[in-house]
Design a protein around this motif. Structure first.
Motif, short mmCIF file in Angstrom:
data_model
loop_
_atom_site.label_atom_id
_atom_site.label_comp_id
_atom_site.label_asym_id
_atom_site.label_seq_id
_atom_site.Cartn_x
_atom_site.Cartn_y
_atom_site.Cartn_z
N ALA A 97 0.83 -1.20 0.00
CA ALA A 97 0.00 0.00 0.00
C ALA A 97 0.87 1.25 0.00
CB ALA A 97 -0.93 -0.01 1.21
N SER A 98 1.97 1.21 0.73
CA SER A 98 2.85 2.38 0.81
C SER A 98 3.56 2.65 -0.51
CB SER A 98 3.90 2.17 1.91
OG SER A 98 3.30 2.14 3.18
N VAL A 99 4.11 1.61 -1.13
CA VAL A 99 4.88 1.84 -2.36
C VAL A 99 3.96 2.24 -3.52
CG1 VAL A 99 4.88 -0.54 -3.29
CG2 VAL A 99 6.84 0.97 -3.69
N LEU A 100 2.75 1.69 -3.56
CA LEU A 100 1.79 2.10 -4.59
C LEU A 100 1.35 3.54 -4.37
CD1 LEU A 100 -0.35 -1.16 -4.75
CD2 LEU A 100 0.89 -0.17 -6.68
N ALA A 101 1.08 3.91 -3.13
CA ALA A 101 0.71 5.30 -2.83
C ALA A 101 1.86 6.24 -3.16
CB ALA A 101 0.31 5.43 -1.37
N CYS A 102 3.09 5.81 -2.89
CA CYS A 102 4.26 6.63 -3.19
C CYS A 102 4.34 6.90 -4.69
CB CYS A 102 5.52 5.93 -2.70
SG CYS A 102 7.02 6.94 -2.82
N GLY A 103 4.13 5.87 -5.49
CA GLY A 103 4.14 6.05 -6.94
C GLY A 103 3.03 6.99 -7.39
N GLY A 104 1.85 6.84 -6.80
CA GLY A 104 0.72 7.69 -7.17
C GLY A 104 0.95 9.15 -6.80
N ILE A 105 1.48 9.41 -5.61
CA ILE A 105 1.74 10.78 -5.18
C ILE A 105 2.83 11.40 -6.05
CG2 ILE A 105 2.60 12.21 -3.28
CD1 ILE A 105 -0.23 11.19 -2.86
N ALA A 106 3.85 10.61 -6.41
CA ALA A 106 4.90 11.12 -7.29
C ALA A 106 4.36 11.48 -8.66
CB ALA A 106 6.02 10.10 -7.41
N ALA A 107 3.45 10.66 -9.18
CA ALA A 107 2.82 10.97 -10.47
C ALA A 107 2.04 12.28 -10.39
CB ALA A 107 1.91 9.82 -10.89
N ALA A 108 1.31 12.48 -9.28
CA ALA A 108 0.55 13.72 -9.10
C ALA A 108 1.48 14.92 -8.95
CB ALA A 108 -0.35 13.59 -7.87
N LEU A 109 2.62 14.72 -8.31
CA LEU A 109 3.59 15.81 -8.16
C LEU A 109 4.10 16.26 -9.53
CD1 LEU A 109 6.43 15.97 -5.52
CD2 LEU A 109 6.81 16.72 -7.84
N CYS A 110 4.38 15.29 -10.41
CA CYS A 110 4.83 15.62 -11.77
C CYS A 110 3.75 16.42 -12.52
CB CYS A 110 5.18 14.35 -12.54
SG CYS A 110 6.65 13.49 -11.93
N ASP A 111 2.50 16.02 -12.36
CA ASP A 111 1.39 16.72 -13.02
C ASP A 111 1.30 18.16 -12.52
OD1 ASP A 111 0.77 14.41 -14.42
OD2 ASP A 111 -0.77 13.78 -12.98
N ALA A 112 1.47 18.35 -11.19
CA ALA A 112 1.38 19.69 -10.62
C ALA A 112 2.53 20.58 -11.10
CB ALA A 112 1.37 19.61 -9.09
N LEU A 113 3.73 20.02 -11.18
CA LEU A 113 4.87 20.79 -11.66
C LEU A 113 4.67 21.21 -13.12
CD1 LEU A 113 7.89 18.90 -10.06
CD2 LEU A 113 7.23 21.28 -9.64
N ALA A 114 4.04 20.33 -13.90
CA ALA A 114 3.79 20.65 -15.31
C ALA A 114 2.80 21.81 -15.44
CB ALA A 114 3.27 19.43 -16.04
N ILE A 115 1.88 21.93 -14.48
CA ILE A 115 0.95 23.05 -14.48
C ILE A 115 1.67 24.34 -14.10
CG2 ILE A 115 -1.09 24.04 -13.36
CD1 ILE A 115 -2.13 21.18 -13.04
#
Length: 427
Positions: A97-115
């Motif tokens: 659960a932790s490693v999957l959430a970590c990947g998901g949060i990192a993906a969202a961070l990339c999306d936010a930086l792109a904005i």
């Protein structure tokens, strides 16, 4: 004993705060949009429905925690109830659960930086961002656990302050009747089941701070009280965030990449920028928190002989579990590069559902055997009903997922049990 040598110095309010910090993750900066896309205006009801289920799970955690107030939290209570094999499966669910959430949060961070910086959109910049994140943060964790923990402590303010600004300012604007779009219509999303899974993801995290139960003062009373207080606060916060987001963005909420920042932008461009920056920094800090704690599960299992011995190595100079940290980070970066926040959040939630099922069952088993490590435990008359509701709800939440996601969950369960059968110490 597992807790021998530990100091029980954590009080009620500090433990309550640690649970709130563990539950209110960086995912809440993007979750309102995913919830609205799935359930439309019914998204707050999904939070409320899951809150009822989580109330049942909290009762089970509270009583089991008062009976076995030991380091390891759910891992400790499940192991005490059903043995080391079930404890190993619980630990694997926690790590997954932790490693999957970590990947998901990192993906969202990339999306936010792109904005924030449009030049960072695209595959190549995304991979570069992930490379920086998953080299810098693990490097800090390997060199100094103390430095990593200090950064995370300061980062807690980064996470909570923007959320408070969003609720208070956005709520005040809506209550004042300022111009706002028509609220999202009920039923716009049409995928209430997916919203339920995402809502459970939002409530996940209490199991991590409960792992420090061995260091809580008067744990028989403090553990259950802190857990209940923290979850009530989180419910009010999440519903408030969702309602304000729906009021500010209306039908546009479901398509927003950064709903909190977009909502504030309707009020003030400067506030929108503050929320966007706060979301980015919060996600970065959350990843640091995950990499500080989650690899220790791999490290502990390796030291117990239940995972390859290499994962149990410590750095010769810094005395940190460097192999486990880098392996965890490598898996997370692959997940972030190949998945989206919503999909990875759902997969993380399924692993947590398995963990909660075992924790509810353990509470019943410990009650039947009258297990009590430290004096008279807390007992809830409704525990049998709460445990049944919790277990049935977790099965239902897994069952309403997509077939591929269910197959992945089953595969993880079977492979974890097979790995334990192969690796368990022979005596």
């Amino acid at each position: 004993m597992r807790d021998q040598g530990l100091t029980r110095g954590v009080g009620l309010w500090s433990f309550t705060g640690s649970i709130v910090n563990g539950v209110v993750g960086a995912g809440i900066f993007g979750l309102p949009a995913a919830m609205a896309a799935a359930a439309g205006g019914l998204a707050p009801l999904a939070y409320l429905a899951v809150a009822v289920v989580m109330g049942a799970v909290v009762i089970c955690f509270a009583e089991a925690g008062s009976r076995v107030p030991t380091s390891g939290g759910a891992y400790g209570t499940v192991e005490a109830a059903f043995g080391k094999g079930a404890g190993f499966l619980t630990g694997m669910y926690m790590w997954l659960a932790s490693v999957l959430a970590c990947g998901g949060i990192a993906a969202a961070l990339c999306d936010a930086l792109a904005i924030l910086v449009p030049a960072l959109s695209g595959i190549s910049p995304r991979l570069a961002i992930l490379a920086v994140i998953f080299v810098l943060i693990p490097w800090v964790n390997v060199r100094s656990t103390g430095l990593a923990a200090a950064v995370i402590a300061w980062g807690t303010l980064i996470k909570l302050v923007p959320l408070a600004v969003f609720v208070l300012v956005g709520g005040a604007v809506l209550l004042a009747g300022h111009d706002a779009p028509v609220a999202t219509e009920a039923g716009q999303g049409g995928h209430f089941a997916e919203a339920m899974i995402l809502a459970l993801f939002a409530f996940c995290g209490m199991e991590t701070p409960l792992g420090a139960s061995g260091e809580v003062s008067d744990p028989v009373r403090t553990v259950p009280r802190a857990t209940i207080l923290a979850m009530l606060f989180v419910l009010v916060l999440y519903v408030a965030i969702q309602m304000v987001a729906q009021g500010l963005l209306g039908p546009a909420l479901g398509g927003s990449a950064e709903p909190l920042a977009d909502g504030m932008r309707r009020i003030s461009p400067a506030l929108g920028l503050v929320l966007l920056a706060g979301g980015i920094l919060s996600r970065f800090v959350w990843i640091g928190s995950d990499i500080l704690g989650a690899p220790r599960v791999l490290f502990a299992f390796a030291r117990d002989g239940m995972l390859p011995a290499a994962l149990g190595r410590t750095h010769p100079r810094f005395a940190t579990p460097h192999v486990a940290i880098w392996v965890h980070s490598l898996i997370a970066v692959v997940l972030a590069a190949t998945g989206t926040f919503t999909r990875l959040a759902i997969l993380s939630t399924l692993a947590t559902a398995g963990l909660y099922f075992l924790a509810c069952a353990a509470a019943l088993a410990l009650r039947r055997r009258d297990v009590a490590i430290l004096g008279q435990p807390l007992t809830f008359r409704v525990l049998p009903v709460a445990a049944a509701l919790g277990m049935v709800s977790m099965v239902v939440l897994i069952a309403i997922a997509k077939w591929a996601e269910i197959a992945g969950f089953v595969a993880v369960t079977i492979s974890s049990l097979a790995l334990y059968a192969v690796m368990r110490p022979r005596r």
